[in-house]
Design a protein around this motif. Structure first.
Motif, PDB file in Angstrom:
ATOM      1  N   GLU A 265       0.843  -1.194   0.000  1.00  0.00           N
ATOM      2  CA  GLU A 265       0.000   0.000   0.000  1.00  0.00           C
ATOM      3  C   GLU A 265       0.884   1.252   0.000  1.00  0.00           C
ATOM      4  N   ASP A 266       0.425   2.300  -0.670  1.00  0.00           N
ATOM      5  CA  ASP A 266       1.212   3.532  -0.788  1.00  0.00           C
ATOM      6  C   ASP A 266       1.705   4.024   0.568  1.00  0.00           C
ATOM      7  N   ALA A 267       0.823   3.997   1.557  1.00  0.00           N
ATOM      8  CA  ALA A 267       1.147   4.567   2.873  1.00  0.00           C
ATOM      9  C   ALA A 267       2.192   3.760   3.635  1.00  0.00           C
ATOM     10  N   ASP A 268       2.487   2.532   3.181  1.00  0.00           N
ATOM     11  CA  ASP A 268       3.423   1.655   3.894  1.00  0.00           C
ATOM     12  C   ASP A 268       4.824   1.633   3.301  1.00  0.00           C
ATOM     13  N   VAL A 269       5.022   2.289   2.157  1.00  0.00           N
ATOM     14  CA  VAL A 269       6.306   2.159   1.449  1.00  0.00           C
ATOM     15  C   VAL A 269       7.478   2.613   2.312  1.00  0.00           C
ATOM     16  N   GLY A 270       7.381   3.786   2.915  1.00  0.00           N
ATOM     17  CA  GLY A 270       8.469   4.280   3.754  1.00  0.00           C
ATOM     18  C   GLY A 270       8.729   3.381   4.944  1.00  0.00           C
ATOM     19  N   LYS A 271       7.657   2.962   5.592  1.00  0.00           N
ATOM     20  CA  LYS A 271       7.770   2.091   6.768  1.00  0.00           C
ATOM     21  C   LYS A 271       8.511   0.801   6.425  1.00  0.00           C
ATOM     22  N   PHE A 272       8.154   0.176   5.306  1.00  0.00           N
ATOM     23  CA  PHE A 272       8.758  -1.112   4.953  1.00  0.00           C
ATOM     24  C   PHE A 272      10.173  -0.953   4.400  1.00  0.00           C
ATOM     25  N   LEU A 273      10.462   0.178   3.772  1.00  0.00           N
ATOM     26  CA  LEU A 273      11.847   0.444   3.351  1.00  0.00           C
ATOM     27  C   LEU A 273      12.762   0.507   4.577  1.00  0.00           C
ATOM     28  N   LYS A 274      12.269   1.088   5.666  1.00  0.00           N
ATOM     29  CA  LYS A 274      13.065   1.202   6.894  1.00  0.00           C
ATOM     30  C   LYS A 274      13.259  -0.157   7.562  1.00  0.00           C
ATOM     31  N   LEU A 275      12.197  -0.962   7.564  1.00  0.00           N
ATOM     32  CA  LEU A 275      12.236  -2.237   8.295  1.00  0.00           C
ATOM     33  C   LEU A 275      12.902  -3.371   7.519  1.00  0.00           C
ATOM     34  N   PHE A 276      12.708  -3.408   6.197  1.00  0.00           N
ATOM     35  CA  PHE A 276      13.085  -4.602   5.440  1.00  0.00           C
ATOM     36  C   PHE A 276      14.164  -4.382   4.383  1.00  0.00           C
ATOM     37  N   GLY A 291       5.234  11.150  -4.654  1.00  0.00           N
ATOM     38  CA  GLY A 291       3.774  11.112  -4.645  1.00  0.00           C
ATOM     39  C   GLY A 291       3.216  10.718  -5.992  1.00  0.00           C
ATOM     40  N   GLY A 292       1.916  10.579  -6.071  1.00  0.00           N
ATOM     41  CA  GLY A 292       1.257  10.227  -7.326  1.00  0.00           C
ATOM     42  C   GLY A 292       1.759   8.911  -7.877  1.00  0.00           C
ATOM     43  N   SER A 293       1.892   8.843  -9.184  1.00  0.00           N
ATOM     44  CA  SER A 293       2.333   7.593  -9.820  1.00  0.00           C
ATOM     45  C   SER A 293       3.800   7.297  -9.533  1.00  0.00           C
ATOM     46  N   GLU A 294       4.568   8.310  -9.082  1.00  0.00           N
ATOM     47  CA  GLU A 294       5.993   8.101  -8.794  1.00  0.00           C
ATOM     48  C   GLU A 294       6.207   7.141  -7.631  1.00  0.00           C
ATOM     49  N   ILE A 295       5.193   7.000  -6.771  1.00  0.00           N
ATOM     50  CA  ILE A 295       5.325   6.085  -5.639  1.00  0.00           C
ATOM     51  C   ILE A 295       5.560   4.661  -6.120  1.00  0.00           C
ATOM     52  N   ASN A 296       5.125   4.342  -7.336  1.00  0.00           N
ATOM     53  CA  ASN A 296       5.351   3.009  -7.883  1.00  0.00           C
ATOM     54  C   ASN A 296       6.832   2.722  -8.082  1.00  0.00           C
TER      55      ASN A 296
END
Length: 417
Positions: A265-276, A291-296
């Motif tokens: 999910e978009d909102a989890d990308v930063g969190k999971f980059l830090k953890l995993f 943001g936007g499509s760049e989050i992909n």
């Protein structure tokens, strides 16, 4: 945000690993001196560990990077008892042979994120069967059991929640926290271990070990837990339509692992980059700001870095290229997950519902029917509209496979054997 003296706690705090700690100041001082020898226990209940275990493995990784010594404790003994935490019923009892087979299957994954050896901060692997299976029952009751209050044990979440739901708890399960607490004391005596880490559901068991160490005269022991994994939408993390996200490649392919993170999910990308991942925080901040499509693009970085850490850079790059060819070019990528079926089944006519179940894309024929009604299943990129459709040799592509798809991102090749 607290400023710690130790790189270890600063890193864990910055990356979001910390939930509870028994004594931040004391642990910080130890870790700053490189004296925070730490263990995490891993029971051998399955042939592979899963994403939840990966979180504590990453905690051990950062511990080692800060100059402290990690211990991975295999639960050859505790698996015989069974952890009741979060369960409504007793775990299935496993034979010694099953536990040994699981243990051997699990061992190799730790070396992906930890460095083993004889150095001061090199990781070591131990097995609690070495001491738990040799305990004399009467001595255990007199020397260890007398330090436990049943009143307090009944307040622990692993016990209390089961009793509140009026679910039976066996006597063997009730003893699990005693075994885990004793592990901590034994490791303190054998290795100088000072810290136990685990998920937040293990807090009560770990604190029991800290208290037992005090009562049995060890040096001071410490507890540190990490939050249980959930997604931004509140769902428990680590489940897919095929089941758990396993760490062993033979149970969850590098491609599936890559795709799992790509679907974050978009909102989890930063969190999971830090953890995993082990990406520097500066780079992570730039990625999570997209943001936007760049989050992909950030999701692709997350998928590739997480997969590279566990399965190697080559496997991660291949998974990324397979996804690119499949989704961006519409090509049939030969490196997609493949399931072999007997040639005779195809010759006799393989029901499309059964095919999707065999491929692991759906859990049951009923789910396949529901997906067909919603237009969610495709064979060789053609939508399936008839649940009575059968697959045969006529459906084989020039590459000799049948491509099954669930939605836009889940694909499996069926290959006759």
């Amino acid at each position: 945000m607290t400023a710690f003296k130790s790189d270890f706690l600063n890193t864990l705090q910055e990356r979001g690993f910390i939930h509870q700690c028994s004594d931040f100041e004391g642990l910080d001082a130890l870790a700053a001196k490189g004296e925070a020898t730490t263990y995490v226990g891993y029971d051998c209940t399955a042939r592979s560990l899963h994403i939840g275990n990966y979180l504590t493995m990453m905690m051990l990784h950062w511990l080692q990077q800060s100059g402290n010594k990690p211990i991975t404790l295999m639960g050859g003994g505790t698996t015989m008892v069974g952890d009741p935490s979060g369960k409504d019923e007793t775990r299935a009892m496993r034979t010694v042979a099953e536990i040994e087979a699981n243990k051997e299957s699990i061992r190799g994954v730790f070396a992906k994120v930890l460095r083993y050896g004889d150095g001061d901060s090199d990781a070591v692997m131990l097995d609690n069967a070495e001491w738990l299976t040799k305990l004399n029952w009467i001595e255990m009751l007199r020397d260890v059991g007398r330090h436990f209050s049943v009143n307090r044990m009944l307040t622990m979440d692993s016990v209390r929640l089961r009793l509140e739901r009026e679910q039976e708890m066996s006597f063997i399960e009730f003893n699990y926290m005693v075994c885990q607490a004793y592990d901590f004391v034994e490791l303190a005596k054998r290795t100088g271990c000072k810290l136990q880490m685990g998920g937040s559901d293990q807090w009560g068991n770990i604190i029991m070990g800290v208290d037992l160490g005090r009562r049995m005269g060890t040096h001071q022991l410490f507890a540190l837990t990490t939050p249980l994994l959930t997604t931004a939408s509140g769902a428990k993390m680590g489940k897919t339509a095929q089941g758990a996200v396993w760490l062993n490649a033979d149970q969850f392919s590098p491609y599936d692992f890559w795709q799992y993170w790509r679907n974050t999910e978009d909102a989890d990308v930063g969190k999971f980059l830090k953890l995993f991942t082990t990406l520097p925080m500066g780079e992570i901040r730039k990625l999570e700001a997209l943001g936007g499509s760049e989050i992909n693009e950030a999701k692709k970085v997350l998928a590739t870095e997480a997969t590279a850490l566990l399965h190697g850079r080559d496997a991660a790059n291949q998974a990324a290229e397979t996804a690119r060819r499949t989704f961006e070019e519409g090509a049939l990528a030969e490196s997609l997950p493949t399931v072999e079926i007997p040639r005779g089944e195809l010759d006799a006519g393989l029901g499309v519902l059964n095919a999707f179940v065999k491929a692991g894309l759906v859990a049951s024929n009923g789910e396949a029917r529901r997906q067909i009604k919603g237009g969610g299943l495709r064979v060789n990129d053609e939508s399936v509209s008839d649940e009575k459709m059968t697959l045969s040799a006529a459906n084989l592509t020039p590459e000799g496979v049948i491509k099954l798809s669930f939605g836009k991102k889940k694909h499996v090749l069926i290959r006759p054997a």
